[in-house]
Design a protein around this motif. Structure first.
Motif, short mmCIF file in Angstrom:
data_model
loop_
_atom_site.label_atom_id
_atom_site.label_comp_id
_atom_site.label_asym_id
_atom_site.label_seq_id
_atom_site.Cartn_x
_atom_site.Cartn_y
_atom_site.Cartn_z
N VAL A 88 20.59 39.57 44.65
CA VAL A 88 20.67 39.01 45.28
C VAL A 88 20.29 38.03 44.90
O VAL A 88 20.44 36.51 45.87
N PRO A 89 20.48 37.45 43.71
CA PRO A 89 21.12 35.76 44.27
C PRO A 89 22.26 35.42 44.37
O PRO A 89 23.04 34.32 44.28
N ALA A 92 22.11 35.35 48.37
CA ALA A 92 21.34 34.36 49.06
C ALA A 92 21.42 32.85 49.25
O ALA A 92 21.93 32.46 48.48
N GLY A 95 17.36 30.09 48.86
CA GLY A 95 16.57 30.91 48.58
C GLY A 95 16.24 31.79 50.03
O GLY A 95 14.32 32.17 49.67
N THR A 96 16.99 32.21 50.76
CA THR A 96 16.57 33.06 51.49
C THR A 96 18.06 34.37 51.78
O THR A 96 18.99 33.92 51.97
N LYS A 125 24.17 35.63 54.44
CA LYS A 125 22.83 36.41 53.39
C LYS A 125 22.69 37.34 53.61
O LYS A 125 21.28 38.02 53.26
N TYR A 186 12.41 34.82 46.36
CA TYR A 186 13.15 34.73 47.21
C TYR A 186 12.44 35.12 49.09
O TYR A 186 11.78 35.94 48.94
N SER A 187 12.96 34.36 49.86
CA SER A 187 12.00 34.60 51.04
C SER A 187 13.10 35.71 52.16
O SER A 187 14.33 35.70 51.24
N ARG A 248 7.56 34.81 52.61
CA ARG A 248 7.49 33.99 51.48
C ARG A 248 7.51 33.94 50.20
O ARG A 248 5.99 35.24 50.60
#
Length: 360
Positions: A88-89, A92, A95-96, A125, A186-187, A248
């Protein structure tokens, strides 16, 4: 005796000459050629046997599980152990991230969807949640880090018919994946891969709402329709599509996902009641609406397939407004591809190079 000693002396002289001569005659013309050839043959035979043994040990390790994608044993192990916390990080941006869930039979749809996203510069992303190891290795071998598998993987690796137990097992994992991403802070936008992006959807995700979604009804709405959760239908619940969701990382969004999981557990698949994940999602929305900030996206921008593909008058009236097209209201792998082709929305035949995966 004298003759024997003379023969031995001559042989010793010949051997000394061969050892001292920097440019000896060819082995075949040498008196020792027979013995050299014998040693030479044994050496090469030993080398050949060694090579066979090495290949027998190494080659199986070079094959990825499922037997279709190459890669080192280390790389295969790496992607097997790759987790959401890492993926995920990595994927992303600001933050999305954009998420889809895919099994191997739907790789062509994944590629088609990715081409449309790449044209709008949002592909970096994207995180593919692989539902089998073949998909995990297919994506990460071409696009490292953009696929993750959350164990246990579903057993079947075939395209499931809508309403089947396999389809239910596949889609019922979705809210757990999304909740996990929200818990990481995260969104997240979720898409089914039988969608095509026509324009950038992010300008439509304004405000601070918890959950954004689309209506799955094909009845035409006014262009200025309400963005509130629609009223329930005949079955006592709404008909919101669970195939396009944006959230969100708020308490409200997490509450909806938790309630969705509860509803799926309360409504398991059976031969009598062939459930899918969408009714449970709608019950979750209906039962949390008073606690959560919900937002219905505009129909003209996010039409259901029952409207876009079946009402060409409406399509012409809303031309230029369409953002994401969903190829639903039709079942069958080949039927979906044909309809995309008929409407000029099947890109993989001619534009695979535009996908991060290339041609797969």
């Amino acid at each position: 005796m004298k003759n024997v000693m003379s023969s031995i002396h001559q042989r010793q002289q010949q051997q000394q000459h061969l050892l001292s001569d920097p440019n000896p005659i060819s082995p075949r013309s040498s008196p020792n050629w027979g013995r050299s050839a014998s040693v030479f043959g044994r050496t090469w035979l030993l080398a050949l046997l060694t090579l066979v043994v090495v290949l027998g040990v190494v080659l199986p390790d070079l094959r990825a599980p499922d037997g279709i994608f190459g890669g080192s044993k280390v790389a295969v192990s790496k992607w097997r152990d790759y987790t959401m916390e890492e993926a995920v990080p990595f994927v992303a941006k600001n933050g999305t991230l954009i998420v889809c869930a895919v099994s191997q039979p739907y790789l062509p749809f994944l590629n088609n969807w990715l081409i449309s996203i790449s044209r709008l510069k949002h592909q970096d992303k994207v995180l593919v949640i692989a539902e089998d190891y073949a998909t995990l290795f297919a994506v990460n071998s071409r696009w490292p880090g953009h696929a993750v598998l959350v164990p246990p993987a579903p057993d079947a690796q075939v395209a499931h018919k809508f309403g089947s137990q396999g389809f239910f097992n596949f889609t019922s994992r979705r809210p757990r994946h999304l909740l996990y991403i929200l818990e990481l802070g995260y969104s997240v936008m979720y898409n089914d891969v039988d969608m095509v992006w026509m324009a950038d959807p992010f300008p439509y995700l304004q405000g601070d709402h918890d959950v954004y979604f689309t209506d799955d009804m094909s009845a035409v709405k006014p262009l200025n329709h309400s963005h509130a959760l629609p009223p329930p239908g005949k079955k006592g619940r709404t008909y919101i599509c669970s195939c396009m969701i944006y959230m969100r990382p708020t308490d409200g969004a997490k509450l909806v996902m938790k309630k969705w999981i509860e509803e799926l557990q309360a409504q398991p698949w059976s031969n009598v009641k062939k459930s899918n994940d969408q009714p449970a999602f709608n019950w979750a929305l209906n039962r949390t609406a008073a606690q959560v900030d919900l937002y219905l996206l505009p129909q003209a921008a996010f039409p259901t397939g029952g409207l876009y593909f079946k009402n060409q008058t409406w399509v012409q009236e809303t031309k230029g407004m369409h953002v994401i097209i969903h190829n639903n209201y039709i079942t069958g792998f080949e039927k979906k591809i044909k309809r995309f082709r008929d409407f000029g929305l099947w890109f993989v035949d001619d534009y695979a190079v535009e996908s991060p995966l290339g041609r797969i």
